[in-house]
Design a protein around this motif. Structure first.
Motif, PDB file in Angstrom:
ATOM      1  N   ASN A  87      43.182  47.033  33.467  1.00 40.39           N
ATOM      2  CA  ASN A  87      42.879  46.606  32.101  1.00 40.39           C
ATOM      3  C   ASN A  87      41.435  46.129  31.978  1.00 40.39           C
ATOM      4  OD1 ASN A  87      45.415  47.154  30.960  1.00 40.39           O
ATOM      5  ND2 ASN A  87      46.218  45.120  31.418  1.00 40.39           N
ATOM      6  N   ALA A  88      41.005  45.319  32.946  1.00 34.64           N
ATOM      7  CA  ALA A  88      39.636  44.797  32.909  1.00 34.64           C
ATOM      8  C   ALA A  88      38.608  45.925  32.981  1.00 34.64           C
ATOM      9  CB  ALA A  88      39.425  43.813  34.057  1.00 34.64           C
ATOM     10  N   GLU A  89      38.830  46.881  33.870  1.00 42.12           N
ATOM     11  CA  GLU A  89      37.903  48.014  34.000  1.00 42.12           C
ATOM     12  C   GLU A  89      37.877  48.849  32.724  1.00 42.12           C
ATOM     13  OE1 GLU A  89      35.693  48.874  36.203  1.00 42.12           O
ATOM     14  OE2 GLU A  89      36.120  47.215  37.569  1.00 42.12           O
ATOM     15  N   LYS A  90      39.052  49.092  32.160  1.00 43.26           N
ATOM     16  CA  LYS A  90      39.142  49.932  30.965  1.00 43.26           C
ATOM     17  C   LYS A  90      38.388  49.312  29.794  1.00 43.26           C
ATOM     18  CE  LYS A  90      42.960  50.105  28.546  1.00 43.26           C
ATOM     19  NZ  LYS A  90      44.349  50.364  28.099  1.00 43.26           N
ATOM     20  N   LEU A  91      38.406  47.977  29.709  1.00 42.15           N
ATOM     21  CA  LEU A  91      37.725  47.295  28.611  1.00 42.15           C
ATOM     22  C   LEU A  91      36.244  47.043  28.899  1.00 42.15           C
ATOM     23  CD1 LEU A  91      40.357  44.607  27.531  1.00 42.15           C
ATOM     24  CD2 LEU A  91      40.026  46.914  26.632  1.00 42.15           C
ATOM     25  N   GLY A  92      35.809  47.384  30.126  1.00 44.57           N
ATOM     26  CA  GLY A  92      34.417  47.159  30.491  1.00 44.57           C
ATOM     27  C   GLY A  92      34.123  45.757  30.996  1.00 44.57           C
ATOM     28  N   PHE A  93      35.179  45.017  31.350  1.00 44.81           N
ATOM     29  CA  PHE A  93      35.005  43.647  31.823  1.00 44.81           C
ATOM     30  C   PHE A  93      35.178  43.521  33.336  1.00 44.81           C
ATOM     31  CE2 PHE A  93      36.794  42.538  27.433  1.00 44.81           C
ATOM     32  CZ  PHE A  93      35.527  42.441  26.871  1.00 44.81           C
ATOM     33  N   GLY A  94      35.204  44.638  34.037  1.00 42.56           N
ATOM     34  CA  GLY A  94      35.410  44.596  35.487  1.00 42.56           C
ATOM     35  C   GLY A  94      34.479  43.638  36.215  1.00 42.56           C
ATOM     36  N   PRO A  95      33.156  43.686  35.945  1.00 41.17           N
ATOM     37  CA  PRO A  95      32.240  42.792  36.655  1.00 41.17           C
ATOM     38  C   PRO A  95      32.442  41.315  36.331  1.00 41.17           C
ATOM     39  CG  PRO A  95      31.059  44.662  35.695  1.00 41.17           C
ATOM     40  CD  PRO A  95      32.442  44.674  35.122  1.00 41.17           C
ATOM     41  N   GLN A  96      33.009  41.018  35.169  1.00 45.18           N
ATOM     42  CA  GLN A  96      33.179  39.621  34.750  1.00 45.18           C
ATOM     43  C   GLN A  96      34.551  39.066  35.082  1.00 45.18           C
ATOM     44  OE1 GLN A  96      31.871  41.362  30.828  1.00 45.18           O
ATOM     45  NE2 GLN A  96      31.514  39.188  30.439  1.00 45.18           N
ATOM     46  N   CYS A  97      35.464  39.921  35.534  1.00 46.30           N
ATOM     47  CA  CYS A  97      36.856  39.513  35.723  1.00 46.30           C
ATOM     48  C   CYS A  97      37.262  39.671  37.181  1.00 46.30           C
ATOM     49  CB  CYS A  97      37.768  40.347  34.819  1.00 46.30           C
ATOM     50  SG  CYS A  97      39.492  39.836  34.868  1.00 46.30           S
ATOM     51  N   GLU A  98      37.427  38.553  37.871  1.00 47.43           N
ATOM     52  CA  GLU A  98      37.890  38.560  39.256  1.00 47.43           C
ATOM     53  C   GLU A  98      39.416  38.451  39.254  1.00 47.43           C
ATOM     54  OE1 GLU A  98      37.680  35.847  43.337  1.00 47.43           O
ATOM     55  OE2 GLU A  98      36.380  35.370  41.637  1.00 47.43           O
ATOM     56  N   VAL A  99      40.082  39.341  39.965  1.00 47.57           N
ATOM     57  CA  VAL A  99      41.539  39.333  40.033  1.00 47.57           C
ATOM     58  C   VAL A  99      41.950  38.893  41.434  1.00 47.57           C
ATOM     59  CG1 VAL A  99      43.653  40.645  39.664  1.00 47.57           C
ATOM     60  CG2 VAL A  99      41.579  41.230  38.367  1.00 47.57           C
ATOM     61  N   VAL A 100      42.710  37.827  41.501  1.00 50.64           N
ATOM     62  CA  VAL A 100      43.135  37.250  42.784  1.00 50.64           C
ATOM     63  C   VAL A 100      44.638  37.468  42.948  1.00 50.64           C
ATOM     64  CG1 VAL A 100      43.276  35.160  44.192  1.00 50.64           C
ATOM     65  CG2 VAL A 100      41.319  35.513  42.649  1.00 50.64           C
ATOM     66  N   GLY A 101      45.020  38.251  43.933  1.00 53.79           N
ATOM     67  CA  GLY A 101      46.426  38.493  44.216  1.00 53.79           C
ATOM     68  C   GLY A 101      46.976  37.431  45.155  1.00 53.79           C
ATOM     69  N   GLN A 102      47.413  36.328  44.587  1.00 54.46           N
ATOM     70  CA  GLN A 102      47.793  35.171  45.382  1.00 54.46           C
ATOM     71  C   GLN A 102      48.742  34.292  44.570  1.00 54.46           C
ATOM     72  OE1 GLN A 102      44.317  32.886  46.450  1.00 54.46           O
ATOM     73  NE2 GLN A 102      45.168  32.258  48.406  1.00 54.46           N
ATOM     74  N   LYS A 103      49.563  33.509  45.246  1.00 53.35           N
ATOM     75  CA  LYS A 103      50.363  32.516  44.544  1.00 53.35           C
ATOM     76  C   LYS A 103      49.444  31.453  43.954  1.00 53.35           C
ATOM     77  CE  LYS A 103      54.739  32.893  47.038  1.00 53.35           C
ATOM     78  NZ  LYS A 103      55.748  32.152  47.842  1.00 53.35           N
ATOM     79  N   VAL A 104      49.803  30.960  42.797  1.00 56.32           N
ATOM     80  CA  VAL A 104      48.987  29.953  42.129  1.00 56.32           C
ATOM     81  C   VAL A 104      48.795  28.728  43.021  1.00 56.32           C
ATOM     82  CG1 VAL A 104      49.000  28.286  40.211  1.00 56.32           C
ATOM     83  CG2 VAL A 104      49.459  30.710  39.779  1.00 56.32           C
ATOM     84  N   SER A 105      49.855  28.286  43.675  1.00 52.17           N
ATOM     85  CA  SER A 105      49.748  27.092  44.526  1.00 52.17           C
ATOM     86  C   SER A 105      48.756  27.312  45.660  1.00 52.17           C
ATOM     87  CB  SER A 105      51.126  26.716  45.083  1.00 52.17           C
ATOM     88  OG  SER A 105      51.692  27.803  45.803  1.00 52.17           O
TER      89      SER A 105
END
Length: 196
Positions: A87-105
């Motif tokens: 979604n971030a890449e498609k909207l052009g926000f890839g460089p501004q949006c870091e996606v962390v695959g981790q539990k919140v805690s």
């Protein structure tokens, strides 16, 4: 395929993919009302945003569309992590949006060791069945992620009890839109005990 859309800003009307199960995107109506209020308070433009339990990334991407400086999305479901990044890449926000695959805690535990991770605005939109005690623990763990004037936004069922805010967060607002309740609190200093 489930879809939702960006409500306003540079990506207004653009669609977002939503995972088939396990997520509950904040509705467009609630996002429109919530973000109008946040913009009025000065908490979108140029802000660093943390989106916990990010789902499809709708809150973070809505913020970026409206001028946020950057966002970090934290989500543990691998399928959702992939969709947020797409979604971030498609909207052009890839460089501004870091996606962390981790539990919140786990992510919050790591914030204490990473002084480069303070945020102006934190979204907390956990599954509705998350126990209140777990929400309380997560709010307490937010302290290292916050700046002196950070705002925390917690979304729950409108009928759920209000969050138990740590003493470093001062409750400042509650809004109800349909069956969705949104609580906000502002950083107000240090402390380790809890207050209601």
């Amino acid at each position: 395929m489930m879809m939702t859309r960006i409500v306003a800003g540079s990506a207004k009307g653009r669609s977002l993919r939503v995972p088939k199960s396990g997520t509950r995107p904040t509705s467009g109506r609630v996002r429109e009302a919530l973000f109008s209020r946040l913009e009025h308070l000065g908490y979108i433009a140029d802000c660093r945003v943390l989106d916990l339990f990010s789902g499809c990334g709708a809150l973070a991407l809505e913020a970026l569309s409206r001028g946020a400086a950057g966002a970090v999305c934290v989500e543990c479901a691998p399928s959702a992590v992939k969709i947020i990044a797409e979604n971030a890449e498609k909207l052009g926000f890839g460089p501004q949006c870091e996606v962390v695959g981790q539990k919140v805690s786990s992510f919050l535990a790591g914030c204490a060791a990473d002084p480069a991770r303070p945020y102006d605005l934190v979204f907390l939109d956990p599954p509705y069945d998350l126990p209140q005690a777990c929400l309380t623990d997560i709010l307490q763990a937010l302290r290292p992620c916050l700046l002196s004037d950070s705002l925390v936004v917690a979304e729950r069922r409108a009928t759920d009890p209000k969050p138990v805010w740590p003493v470093f967060l001062r409750a400042c607002d509650w809004r109800k839109w349909g069956d969705t309740g949104v609580w906000t609190a502002k950083f107000c200093g240090s402390g380790n005990t809890m207050e209601t």
